[in-house]
Scaffold this active site. Structure first.
Site: not given
Ligand SMILES: *[C@@H]1O[C@H](CO)[C@@H](O)[C@H](O)[C@H]1NC(C)=O
Ligand SMILES: *[C@@H]1O[C@H](CO)[C@@H](O)[C@H](O)[C@H]1NC(C)=O
Ligand SMILES: *[C@@H]1O[C@H](CO)[C@@H](O)[C@H](O)[C@H]1NC(C)=O
Ligand SMILES: *[C@@H]1O[C@H](CO)[C@@H](O)[C@H](O)[C@H]1NC(C)=O
Length: 488
Positions: A122, A267
């Site tokens: 991220e 995720e």
């Protein structure tokens, strides 16, 4: 398809659904290692296999995990933490060394089936304030070059796990998806490069955070079931935020001519504690619906081909940062010790099974002494604070599993978590004589006073817990030295 099933034909319809799932070969999951006492890797690999996981994602090239995964039949995505990006971006030789040591080595010497490398995690998160914006693409280029040089260009694919905040939609409709303007050019370079090299995009999607951040968020929409008031996007109907979020990315890709770019969900999951909406019922409901979709081979309205979906996460991690919230340490579908939190059908009626062969410390707990007269409330408060800073008190907050304890049990909980984290060392249950060791389980359901696992008795690879243990040893040393000893 399901809607036209009458009761009598449900069985046949289920068979029909089973037909859809022919491509289903197993589940995928994230294996995080930020625990003070991680489960031994061989126990984890067995846990994965016993539950039908055939793909696993690691956040770093952990030697113990990568060795244990060797010849397991499990495919591995290995991650590179953000703090390594600068070095990997700065010279292709650094990337070559990384690939040699952390990929080639395990493939050739341990038979580890590494299929992809996740570069950074991220990196465009707005909290990071552009820290990684200049290094992520060169790091990707260097790792790809290193993979090709190592002869792994076809076998091991590159990807970058992104947070869903790289794209948005002003209309609130998935069809309006576009990339954040300040990232548009960079995203185009990254996506084109990944596509040219056979890589894929990875996206993390969190319906839990949508619900947690906004009390007015429609609950059913988070749980794949807003059939009562779905979102209409032209002729497309969305009953859940997960599909809507995924399709916002797909439409952003389509708009830029990358409609066929492969996308993986890196995720997605639901925590069980540490927040009012993080509980067993919600987690079970979300995760079962998610697993069912995966097993049935369900895609999204805009992309019918189902993506690989890595569930977040395998086990609870008591050493994760709680900056995002106390729930951060409770994402596991298993507890810290690999025991089951809630029943789950892992596909075709196969029930979830717990970890086998886990050893525990002695059956004892540290609690506030019944005879401790609290002459100095400050000492008690300081002791609890200290215990919570070094143990794990994320179940004590409002709406959490231990949120209803009285003051005495509350203190006991804090003392016990510290005591267990410190391997039940006698010195760790003193707190200025406020605490005593007991063999009577002080748990008050649903609040559990845990016993730590014993990592000594097991043939674990020491490398796995070195970093976190070293930190705790440091804290322990500070304690012995009296630096924080005023209330011990
Ligand atoms: C991977 O390889 C590099 C060598 O470039 C090494 O410094 C690093 O510690 C290795 N391990 C991990 C977990 O990244
Ligand atoms: C979905 O919602 C409907 C009512 O709108 C309800 O009957 C059904 O049980 C729900 N299903 C799940 C899996 O929550
Ligand atoms: C229990 O401990 C937590 C953590 O220190 C604290 O926030 C909370 O106020 C305490 N509750 C009671 C009832 O003492
Ligand atoms: C607990 O025991 C394990 C296994 O011996 C060790 O690696 C770890 O450092 C210990 N932790 C503490 C806080 O002493």
């Amino acid at each position: 398809m399901v809607r036209i099933c009458s009761f009598l034909f449900i069985f046949l319809c289920l068979l029909g659904y089973g037909g859809l799932a022919k491509g289903f070969s197993g589940l995928a999951v994230n294996w995080g290692l930020q625990s003070t006492h991680p489960l031994p890797p061989d126990i984890v690999v067995r846990l994965l296999k016993d539950n039908g996981f055939n793909k696993v994602k690691l956040f770093e090239a952990d030697p113990g995990a990568l060795r244990a995964l060797g010849r397991s039949g499990i495919q591995v995505m290995v991650g590179i933490p953000n703090d390594m990006l600068a070095s990997l971006a700065s010279a292709v030789a650094n990337a070559e060394a990384w690939v040699q040591q952390n990929v080639s080595n395990y493939i050739s010497n341990h038979g580890t089936d590494i299929r992809s490398v996740a570069i950074g995690n991220e990196p465009f998160l707005q909290d990071y304030k552009d820290q990684f914006v200049n290094t992520i693409f060169p790091a990707l280029e260097n790792i790809q070059a290193a993979l090709i040089k190592a002869g792994l260009g076809k076998q091991v694919k590159a990807t970058i796990p992104l947070n869903a905040d790289v794209y948005r939609t002003d209309s609130g409709l998935p069809s309006g998806g576009y990339f954040r303007p300040e990232l548009q050019n960079l995203m185009m370079n990254i996506i084109k490069f990944l596509q040219d090299n056979g890589g894929f995009l990875t996206i993390n999607i969190y319906p839990f955070l949508s619900l947690q951040a906004d009390p007015n968020f429609p609950k059913e929409y988070a749980f794949f079931n807003n059939t009562a008031s779905p979102l209409f996007d032209g002729s497309v109907v969305y009953t859940n935020v997960y599909d809507a979020n995924f399709d916002t990315l797909i439409s952003a890709l389509e708009k830029n001519g990358f409609g066929r770019m492969p996308v993986v969900v890196g995720e997605v999951g639901w925590p069980t504690d540490g927040d009012a909406s993080a509980n067993i019922d919600n987690a079970k409901r979300f995760t079962q619906a998610l697993v069912d979709r995966i097993v049935q081979g369900q895609g999204s309205p805009r992309r019918r081909t189902p993506p690989d979906v890595y569930i977040f996460s395998l086990v609870d991690e008591d050493h994760k940062s709680t900056l995002p919230g106390n729930f951060e340490r409770h994402w596991g579908i298993f507890k810290y010790d690999g025991s089951i939190k809630y029943p789950l059908d892992m596909g075709n009626g196969r029930a979830i099974v717990p970890a086998k062969g886990v050893k525990y410390l002695a059956k004892q707990w540290c609690v506030m002494s019944p005879s401790a007269g609290v002459s100095d409330p400050n000492t008690l408060a300081q002791s609890i604070t200290y215990a919570c800073e070094n143990g794990d008190c994320t179940s004590l907050g409002y709406g959490s599993s231990c949120g209803n304890l009285d003051a005495q049990s509350n203190a006991s909980y804090a003392f016990n978590t510290y005591f267990q984290t410190m391997n039940q060392s006698k010195d760790a249950c003193s707190f200025n004589n406020l605490a005593v060791i007991t063999t009577v389980d002080p748990s008050k359901p649903p609040c559990r006073f845990e016993i730590m696992i014993d990592t000594r008795k097991q043939k674990a690879s020491p490398s796995v817990y070195r970093s976190s243990a070293a930190k705790i040893e440091g804290i322990f040393a500070a304690l012995i030295l009296g630096i924080v000893g005023s209330f011990i």
